[in-house]
Structures are given as C-alpha cells and as structure tokens.
Design a protein around this motif. Structure first.
Motif, PDB file in Angstrom:
ATOM      1  N   ALA B 102       0.828  -1.212   0.000  1.00 18.72           N
ATOM      2  CA  ALA B 102       0.000   0.000   0.000  1.00 18.72           C
ATOM      3  C   ALA B 102       0.858   1.255   0.000  1.00 18.72           C
ATOM      4  CB  ALA B 102      -0.943  -0.019   1.197  1.00 18.72           C
ATOM      5  N   VAL B 103       1.961   1.244   0.760  1.00 23.44           N
ATOM      6  CA  VAL B 103       2.805   2.441   0.805  1.00 23.44           C
ATOM      7  C   VAL B 103       3.455   2.674  -0.562  1.00 23.44           C
ATOM      8  CG1 VAL B 103       4.890   3.445   1.809  1.00 23.44           C
ATOM      9  CG2 VAL B 103       3.203   2.375   3.283  1.00 23.44           C
ATOM     10  N   THR B 104       3.964   1.598  -1.179  1.00 23.94           N
ATOM     11  CA  THR B 104       4.561   1.748  -2.508  1.00 23.94           C
ATOM     12  C   THR B 104       3.519   2.293  -3.486  1.00 23.94           C
ATOM     13  OG1 THR B 104       5.795  -0.253  -1.980  1.00 23.94           O
ATOM     14  CG2 THR B 104       5.976   0.569  -4.220  1.00 23.94           C
ATOM     15  N   ALA B 105       2.318   1.714  -3.450  1.00 24.25           N
ATOM     16  CA  ALA B 105       1.270   2.157  -4.369  1.00 24.25           C
ATOM     17  C   ALA B 105       0.904   3.616  -4.121  1.00 24.25           C
ATOM     18  CB  ALA B 105       0.031   1.273  -4.217  1.00 24.25           C
ATOM     19  N   THR B 106       0.851   4.010  -2.844  1.00 23.07           N
ATOM     20  CA  THR B 106       0.498   5.397  -2.541  1.00 23.07           C
ATOM     21  C   THR B 106       1.570   6.346  -3.071  1.00 23.07           C
ATOM     22  OG1 THR B 106      -0.508   4.580  -0.516  1.00 23.07           O
ATOM     23  CG2 THR B 106      -0.248   6.946  -0.704  1.00 23.07           C
ATOM     24  N   ILE B 107       2.843   5.960  -2.903  1.00 25.81           N
ATOM     25  CA  ILE B 107       3.915   6.838  -3.376  1.00 25.81           C
ATOM     26  C   ILE B 107       3.848   6.989  -4.907  1.00 25.81           C
ATOM     27  CG2 ILE B 107       6.422   7.083  -3.597  1.00 25.81           C
ATOM     28  CD1 ILE B 107       6.635   5.704  -0.856  1.00 25.81           C
ATOM     29  N   ILE B 108       3.684   5.867  -5.608  1.00 26.34           N
ATOM     30  CA  ILE B 108       3.581   5.951  -7.075  1.00 26.34           C
ATOM     31  C   ILE B 108       2.364   6.786  -7.462  1.00 26.34           C
ATOM     32  CG2 ILE B 108       3.301   4.645  -9.219  1.00 26.34           C
ATOM     33  CD1 ILE B 108       4.511   2.237  -7.805  1.00 26.34           C
ATOM     34  N   GLY B 109       1.225   6.471  -6.861  1.00 25.68           N
ATOM     35  CA  GLY B 109      -0.021   7.157  -7.216  1.00 25.68           C
ATOM     36  C   GLY B 109       0.040   8.638  -6.911  1.00 25.68           C
ATOM     37  N   ILE B 138     -10.731   7.620 -15.776  1.00 24.26           N
ATOM     38  CA  ILE B 138     -10.469   6.191 -15.979  1.00 24.26           C
ATOM     39  C   ILE B 138      -9.975   5.576 -14.671  1.00 24.26           C
ATOM     40  CG2 ILE B 138      -8.974   4.535 -17.159  1.00 24.26           C
ATOM     41  CD1 ILE B 138      -9.093   6.409 -19.597  1.00 24.26           C
ATOM     42  N   GLY B 139      -9.083   6.308 -13.980  1.00 25.89           N
ATOM     43  CA  GLY B 139      -8.524   5.792 -12.735  1.00 25.89           C
ATOM     44  C   GLY B 139      -9.570   5.484 -11.690  1.00 25.89           C
ATOM     45  N   VAL B 140     -10.605   6.336 -11.583  1.00 28.29           N
ATOM     46  CA  VAL B 140     -11.607   6.061 -10.555  1.00 28.29           C
ATOM     47  C   VAL B 140     -12.706   5.121 -11.054  1.00 28.29           C
ATOM     48  CG1 VAL B 140     -11.249   8.150  -9.201  1.00 28.29           C
ATOM     49  CG2 VAL B 140     -12.867   8.190 -11.090  1.00 28.29           C
ATOM     50  N   SER B 141     -12.787   4.891 -12.371  1.00 31.51           N
ATOM     51  CA  SER B 141     -13.872   4.033 -12.867  1.00 31.51           C
ATOM     52  C   SER B 141     -13.435   2.608 -13.145  1.00 31.51           C
ATOM     53  CB  SER B 141     -14.458   4.587 -14.169  1.00 31.51           C
ATOM     54  OG  SER B 141     -14.713   5.944 -14.076  1.00 31.51           O
ATOM     55  N   VAL B 142     -12.150   2.373 -13.223  1.00 28.35           N
ATOM     56  CA  VAL B 142     -11.697   1.041 -13.631  1.00 28.35           C
ATOM     57  C   VAL B 142     -11.829   0.073 -12.450  1.00 28.35           C
ATOM     58  CG1 VAL B 142      -9.252   1.305 -13.053  1.00 28.35           C
ATOM     59  CG2 VAL B 142      -9.910  -0.157 -14.929  1.00 28.35           C
ATOM     60  N   PRO B 143     -12.409  -1.113 -12.700  1.00 27.53           N
ATOM     61  CA  PRO B 143     -12.403  -2.112 -11.631  1.00 27.53           C
ATOM     62  C   PRO B 143     -10.973  -2.624 -11.450  1.00 27.53           C
ATOM     63  CG  PRO B 143     -13.584  -2.936 -13.576  1.00 27.53           C
ATOM     64  CD  PRO B 143     -13.037  -1.608 -13.931  1.00 27.53           C
ATOM     65  N   MET B 192      -2.487  -1.092  -7.965  1.00 26.30           N
ATOM     66  CA  MET B 192      -3.105  -0.438  -6.832  1.00 26.30           C
ATOM     67  C   MET B 192      -2.964   1.079  -6.901  1.00 26.30           C
ATOM     68  SD  MET B 192      -2.337  -1.336  -2.907  1.00 26.30           S
ATOM     69  CE  MET B 192      -3.411  -2.501  -2.142  1.00 26.30           C
ATOM     70  N   SER B 193      -1.869   1.556  -7.511  1.00 27.61           N
ATOM     71  CA  SER B 193      -1.616   2.999  -7.519  1.00 27.61           C
ATOM     72  C   SER B 193      -2.597   3.757  -8.405  1.00 27.61           C
ATOM     73  CB  SER B 193      -0.195   3.270  -7.993  1.00 27.61           C
ATOM     74  OG  SER B 193      -0.110   3.072  -9.384  1.00 27.61           O
ATOM     75  N   VAL B 194      -3.313   3.040  -9.274  1.00 26.06           N
ATOM     76  CA  VAL B 194      -4.224   3.720 -10.203  1.00 26.06           C
ATOM     77  C   VAL B 194      -5.363   4.418  -9.456  1.00 26.06           C
ATOM     78  CG1 VAL B 194      -5.893   3.300 -12.039  1.00 26.06           C
ATOM     79  CG2 VAL B 194      -3.655   2.259 -12.148  1.00 26.06           C
ATOM     80  N   ILE B 195      -5.809   3.822  -8.342  1.00 28.18           N
ATOM     81  CA  ILE B 195      -6.938   4.416  -7.615  1.00 28.18           C
ATOM     82  C   ILE B 195      -6.551   5.763  -7.013  1.00 28.18           C
ATOM     83  CG2 ILE B 195      -8.737   3.992  -5.911  1.00 28.18           C
ATOM     84  CD1 ILE B 195      -7.802   1.032  -5.980  1.00 28.18           C
ATOM     85  N   PRO B 196      -5.487   5.828  -6.157  1.00 25.50           N
ATOM     86  CA  PRO B 196      -5.144   7.143  -5.613  1.00 25.50           C
ATOM     87  C   PRO B 196      -4.702   8.116  -6.696  1.00 25.50           C
ATOM     88  CG  PRO B 196      -3.451   5.545  -5.030  1.00 25.50           C
ATOM     89  CD  PRO B 196      -4.590   4.773  -5.609  1.00 25.50           C
ATOM     90  N   MET B 197      -4.114   7.594  -7.787  1.00 24.14           N
ATOM     91  CA  MET B 197      -3.647   8.493  -8.840  1.00 24.14           C
ATOM     92  C   MET B 197      -4.797   9.340  -9.377  1.00 24.14           C
ATOM     93  SD  MET B 197      -1.486   7.477 -12.177  1.00 24.14           S
ATOM     94  CE  MET B 197      -2.878   7.134 -13.213  1.00 24.14           C
ATOM     95  N   GLY B 251      -4.998   4.956   3.734  1.00 20.83           N
ATOM     96  CA  GLY B 251      -5.947   4.235   4.577  1.00 20.83           C
ATOM     97  C   GLY B 251      -6.918   3.404   3.758  1.00 20.83           C
ATOM     98  N   TYR B 252      -7.446   3.994   2.667  1.00 21.78           N
ATOM     99  CA  TYR B 252      -8.384   3.253   1.818  1.00 21.78           C
ATOM    100  C   TYR B 252      -7.692   2.054   1.186  1.00 21.78           C
ATOM    101  CZ  TYR B 252     -11.977   6.826   2.112  1.00 21.78           C
ATOM    102  OH  TYR B 252     -12.934   7.666   2.564  1.00 21.78           O
ATOM    103  N   LEU B 253      -6.440   2.235   0.775  1.00 22.22           N
ATOM    104  CA  LEU B 253      -5.720   1.130   0.142  1.00 22.22           C
ATOM    105  C   LEU B 253      -5.468   0.001   1.134  1.00 22.22           C
ATOM    106  CD1 LEU B 253      -3.121   2.748  -2.256  1.00 22.22           C
ATOM    107  CD2 LEU B 253      -5.440   2.003  -2.678  1.00 22.22           C
ATOM    108  N   LEU B 254      -5.095   0.370   2.383  1.00 20.29           N
ATOM    109  CA  LEU B 254      -4.873  -0.649   3.408  1.00 20.29           C
ATOM    110  C   LEU B 254      -6.142  -1.469   3.611  1.00 20.29           C
ATOM    111  CD1 LEU B 254      -2.874   1.192   6.202  1.00 20.29           C
ATOM    112  CD2 LEU B 254      -2.118  -0.709   4.808  1.00 20.29           C
ATOM    113  N   GLY B 255      -7.278  -0.767   3.692  1.00 19.52           N
ATOM    114  CA  GLY B 255      -8.523  -1.466   3.951  1.00 19.52           C
ATOM    115  C   GLY B 255      -9.077  -2.151   2.713  1.00 19.52           C
ATOM    116  N   GLY B 256      -8.755  -1.614   1.546  1.00 18.94           N
ATOM    117  CA  GLY B 256      -9.373  -2.116   0.327  1.00 18.94           C
ATOM    118  C   GLY B 256      -8.455  -2.997  -0.492  1.00 18.94           C
ATOM    119  N   SER B 257      -7.362  -3.450   0.132  1.00 21.65           N
ATOM    120  CA  SER B 257      -6.379  -4.184  -0.663  1.00 21.65           C
ATOM    121  C   SER B 257      -6.817  -5.611  -0.960  1.00 21.65           C
ATOM    122  CB  SER B 257      -5.039  -4.215   0.068  1.00 21.65           C
ATOM    123  OG  SER B 257      -5.180  -4.951   1.257  1.00 21.65           O
ATOM    124  N   ILE B 258      -7.938  -6.048  -0.377  1.00 21.46           N
ATOM    125  CA  ILE B 258      -8.317  -7.465  -0.494  1.00 21.46           C
ATOM    126  C   ILE B 258      -8.458  -7.920  -1.941  1.00 21.46           C
ATOM    127  CG2 ILE B 258     -10.727  -6.812  -0.047  1.00 21.46           C
ATOM    128  CD1 ILE B 258     -11.128  -9.687   0.970  1.00 21.46           C
TER     129      ILE B 258
END
Lengths: 295, 317
Positions: B102-109, B138-143, B192-197, B251-258
């Motif tokens: 999650a931290v790596t994804a957040t930094i990239i995003g 696209i980032g917020v709409s992609v599953p 994972m980074s696409v969502i925060p991006m 926080g969202y990534l930590l909780g939503g990483s499933i």
C-alpha cells in the motif's frame, strides 16, 4: 413592501420551475461526453431488459468439447467459458444481475440515507448530533472493507450482497443530505413558513424536499459507479452472486484460472464492468455540472 | 494547537468504541451457531454447553462485548478456527506485507497523480488538462481487480517479464528489498496505484486552478515574481490538502487491498481476509477487520493533526 413580495414571489417560482429544468436539459445536451455516456448507460439498461431477445444462446447451456474456445470460434463470436457456455450470451445476460446488484443498493441507500439526513438536518439539536455520530462509526470504515466485512459475515448470496452494499452507501448519502438540509433550513423562507404556522412535515414536504433532493440525487448517482465495481468485486471474491448465474464479477472469478489458456477471453467480463462504471461516472459528472451542484 | 489535538483524540475514542462494536457484531449477525465449524456434527448437548461456556457465548451480549474488548486491548484477538493459531500474530505478519504494497502504491499514485493534476491545473483547458482529466476519470472508474488481471495477462502471460503471483521466489514469506523480491511487487503496486492516482490528480487540479485565481497570485506577479517563484507559492498552498488526501488514500488502500491481494496472491491482510471468508473463519475475519479499521481511524487522526499543524486556519473549523 408586502405587496411587492406577494406579487413577485409566485411569478419568480413559476419562471424558475419551468426555466430551471429546461436549462439543465440544454446544458446537459451541450455536454457531448455526458450525452455519449448517457447513451451507453441507456444501451446497457436496455440490453439488460431485452436480454432474451438479444442473446444468441442459452447462458447456462454448456458444451464440454467447446470449453475455453477462443474468441471468434464459429457459433461462439466471443468464445466459450470454462464450462463451454457461450461468452457473448453470458456477457449480455450478465448485465441483468450486475446492473441490479450495482444500482439497487444505491437506490435503497438514497431512500434511507436521505430520509435520515433530511430528518437530522431539519430537526437539528441532539437528534442531529446522535444520528451523525452513529453514522460516523460506519464512516470510519473504508467502504470496501465494510462491504466485505458484512457480506463476509453473512455469507454469499444476492440478498446479503445487496444488504452489505446498502449499509455502505447510507452514511455518505445521509451526510450529504444532512449538510444540504442544514444549509436550507437556515434560509429565511423556512423561518417565514414556520412563523406562518406550517407544521414541520408540511415545511419539509413543500419547501425543503424540492431544494435538497436534487443535490442528494446527483451525489447518489456518482456512487453508482463505485457500487458497480464493489458489487462485482464481492462476486469476484466468491461473495454476492453465486454460480451458475451469469454476473460479470463472478465470471471474472471463475475464468481467472483459465488466464494461461485463454488470457483475453478471461478479461472480457471486466470490460463490461469498466464500460458500465465509466459511463455512469461520466453521466453523473455531466448531470452535476448541468444542474450546477457544487461539491 | 495542543487543545485541538486533545479534542481530536477525545473525539476518536467513541469512534473506536463504535468500530469495535461493529466488529464484535460481525460474528453475531453471521447465520448459524458460531461453534458449528469447530464442533463435530454429532456433539453431545453437554459438550456444546461446555464449549459455549469456554468461548463465553453463554453470557449476555454486553458482557461478551466487554470481555472481548478487554482481551482485544491486550492484543488477544482469539484463535483462528482453521489453523488454531492466534489471530493477532497472523494479522501482525500480514499487515507488514500489506503496508509494503500500500505504501509503494500510494507513493507511485501520489507522485504521478500530483504531477498530472498540477500540470492540468496550471495549463487549464489545454489538451494536457483534458488528457489528465480523462486519466483521472479512468482511474476512478476502472475495476482495479480486473486491471490487475489485465496486467498479469500482458506482463506475465504474454511478455513473461514479471511474475504473476506471490511475494517472492518459491513462495517465500520473508520480504527483502532486493530485485528477486521487488519484481513481485511491481505489478500489484502499479495496479493499486491507479486508484489514488485518479483521485489525487482530480484534487490537485482543482486546488491549483483555485489557488491560481486568488488575489495573492496576481499580487506576486505584479510584484515581478517569475513563474518559478509563483510556482513555489502554489505548491506551498496546495501541499497540506494534497498530503491529507494522500494519507486518506493510504488508509483506503490498506482497507481495500483485499481484491488486489486476491488477484496477485499477495500474502497480506486482504489475502488473509479472503481465506477467512472462504473457510468461514469468523475470529480471523473479525480480528483482521478490527485491526484494519483501527489503522484507518488512527490514520485519519494523524492526517487531521498533520494538516492542522501545516495550516493552522483549519483549527477554527
């Protein structure tokens, strides 16, 4: 003073109620992206309604020898899945459950959330404080986690999936409803209505609803895209819809094992989820700017 | 400032209690007897009652909640039904892996999203703005679980550049920051980074466009400050909000990483949750969700405090 207010007020409201929706519609039509998104979304809904007439084959009828046929096989334009069922038909049939699971929770949450939010916003005081604190607790969960927690505890099933997603969307909708209602309640004409002896119910029905439902509705439509992704995600995890039903998230889940055999076939259901989610997202964006709702 | 922090912490206590109440309730909304998965189907009534007493299920709900909460505060989250191991240690091991991802994804995003958003807001209504807006939609709409599958298809199945699943060669669970292990991180982290991006790009774009319209910017320009100088002021003004968004996204990534952890079989908390759901291991489900939700609450608190210390005007709000 009294005369002018009485003569101008009714005129103003009539002009507003006609002109407002017409101008929303014109502004919406000018937004090419939103119109396209709206057409795609409408197409998907029509597809879900008229499924039996559109789908070429039975979505549940499999053929062992046709298992994992590639895209473009004769008689199977988009290939066949891991049980030899026609992919195209399953994608079309999938629209039914997928849209149902994505849209219905938002609709129910809109009804419940706006009732809670408007009541809390209009009544104010300790009712407001207690309601909003209770909702804060649900808000303290990331939405994906809450949906998975509830449906994970309840177990798989369409109803459990709907229930968990509804619970996820009630707090954000109630929050928006509460803040919009609180700001409307402070306006002078509400005070005037109160002074003239109108009951709370009358005021809410005649003066509050018309002003708050628009913004709450626009906000709720922006949640449909999230709801689509989450609903399909639940089925992807084995919660929500269960086999042999056709649902896009579930199809992704069962095709995942075939990723090394027919990789692009396995990715097809996700294209449908993406298409639906992005069209609802852009439709909602267009609606918001057409209705000029600030967030 | 200190009184603000104290007030904010005080406000967090009832939220934490509420969150633990919800987690406690999870086991009780679950259909069927909570002991059904441990007891053999032909267990005698006495044995059932004995087990009920051992697990405390024979007591009233408030009493059960207080006992459970008391143990949870001391770090005892019960034992997993499937493995018999303490839930706390299972979750503890998994949290580390989820944090890495999650931290790596957040930094990239955050880096990419911030860059896109900044350029888009600075050159408003240009083609680059339109491109950045499209990327964020696209980032917020992609599953994202599907995006993960597509990444695997392209980079693992077709090109064979990167491994598809796991967190290290040979299913090793000990994470090391070397290339052997890091190549397992690339695909899930980018997915994972696409969502925060998308969200960061949207926020930063709005922030920058808003700041550029404020009077002090024209003042700076009138003073003769070059674009580069103005830029520094814009960044300084946008930073607190952007950082707050980043904190919340983590926080969202930590909780939503499933979902992403399931796609990539990443051995984190999400994977643990997936197992718990699959095996109907309720103590494990409850414990993992409690830990993740608490993480989120505390992160919210930290973000609020950090944002307020960067921008004291917020204290009044």
């Amino acid at each position: 003073m009294a005369v002018t207010a009485e003569t101008i007020a009714p005129l103003a409201t009539i002009e507003k109620s006609q002109g407002y929706w017409r101008s929303v519609w014109t502004r919406f039509l000018r937004d090419k992206v939103a119109v396209c998104a709206g057409l795609v979304a409408a197409g998907l809904v029509l597809m879900a309604i008229f499924t039996p007439w559109i789908a070429p084959a039975d979505p549940l009828q499999g053929s062992m020898i046709k298992r994992l046929s590639p895209i473009g096989t004769e008689g199977y334009p988009l290939g066949a899945d891991e049980l030899g069922r026609d992919m195209l038909s399953r994608l079309i049939y999938g629209a039914r459950l997928s849209l149902f699971m994505g849209v219905v929770p938002v609709l129910i949450a809109f009804a419940i959330g706006s009732t809670i939010g408007i009541a809390a916003g209009y009544l104010g005081g300790w009712v407001n404080t207690i309601t909003m604190r209770v909702l804060d607790v649900l808000y303290a969960f990331p939405s994906v986690l809450l949906a998975i927690a509830i449906s994970g505890a309840l177990g798989a099933g369409i109803l459990n999936g709907l229930l968990s997603l509804t619970v996820v969307f009630i707090p954000p909708i109630a929050r928006v409803a509460e803040s919009v209602t609180t700001s409307v309640r402070k306006l002078e004409y509400i005070e005037a209505a109160q002074a003239s002896g109108a009951s709370s119910l009358q005021i809410v029905r005649d003066h509050v609803l018309g002003n708050v439902l628009g913004p709450i509705f626009v906000y709720s439509t922006s949640l449909i895209s999230v709801s689509m992704i989450l609903a399909a995600g639940l089925s992807f995890l084995g919660l929500g819809v269960s086999p042999p039903n056709a649902e896009w998230g579930l199809m992704l889940n069962t095709l995942r094992n075939a990723i090394y055999v027919q990789p692009w076939l396995a990715a097809l259901p996700g294209v449908m989820i993406f298409l639906t989610s992005i069209s609802f997202n852009m439709l909602s964006d267009g609606l918001r700017s057409a209705m000029d709702v600030k967030q | 400032m200190i009184s603000f922090i104290l007030r904010r912490i005080l406000y967090t206590v009832p939220i934490m209690l509420g969150v633990s109440l919800v987690c406690f309730a999870l086991v009780h909304i679950s259909p069927g007897d909570p002991l059904v998965s441990i007891l053999p189907p032909d267990a005698s009534v006495e044995l059932q009652q004995q087990m009920m007493a051992i697990y405390g299920f024979d007591r009233s709900y408030p009493e059960q909640f207080l006992r459970w909460l008391g143990r949870a505060v001391q770090g005892d989250l019960g034992n997993s039904i499937a493995t018999g191991r303490p839930v706390a240690s299972e979750v503890f091991n998994a949290v580390g892996n989820t944090l890495i991802l999650a931290v790596t994804a957040t930094i990239i995003g955050f880096t990419l999203g911030g860059l896109f958003g900044f350029v888009a807001g600075y050159f408003r209504d240009s083609w680059i703005d339109k491109l950045a807006t499209a990327i964020s939609v696209i980032g917020v709409s992609v599953p994202h679980y599907w995006l993960g599958m597509v990444m695997v298809i392209i980079f693992s199945v077709e090109l064979r550049w990167l491994p598809a699943t796991g967190a290290g060669p040979g299913g090793s669970s000990q994470w090391i920051w070397d290339w052997e292990h890091m190549q397992y991180l690339i695909l899930p982290a980018i997915t994972m980074s696409v969502i925060p991006m998308g969200i960061v790009a949207r926020t930063v774009r709005a922030l920058v466009a808003d700041i550029l319209q404020q009077e002090f910017v024209s003042g700076l320009r009138a003073k003769g400050l070059l674009d580069r100088g103005v830029l520094a002021h814009v960044i300084k003004n946008a930073a607190p909000t952007a950082l707050a968004v980043m904190g919340l996204q983590l926080g969202y990534l930590l909780g939503g990483s499933i979902l992403i952890e399931t796609v990539f079989s990443w051995p984190g908390t999400g994977f643990l949750l997936g197992q718990a759901i699959f095996q109907r291991d309720l103590p494990l489900l409850q414990g993992t969700i409690l830990v993740l939700a608490m993480f989120f609450v505390i992160l919210n608190l930290l973000v609020d405090v950090a944002q307020t210390s960067l921008d004291p005007r917020l204290q009044r709000g």
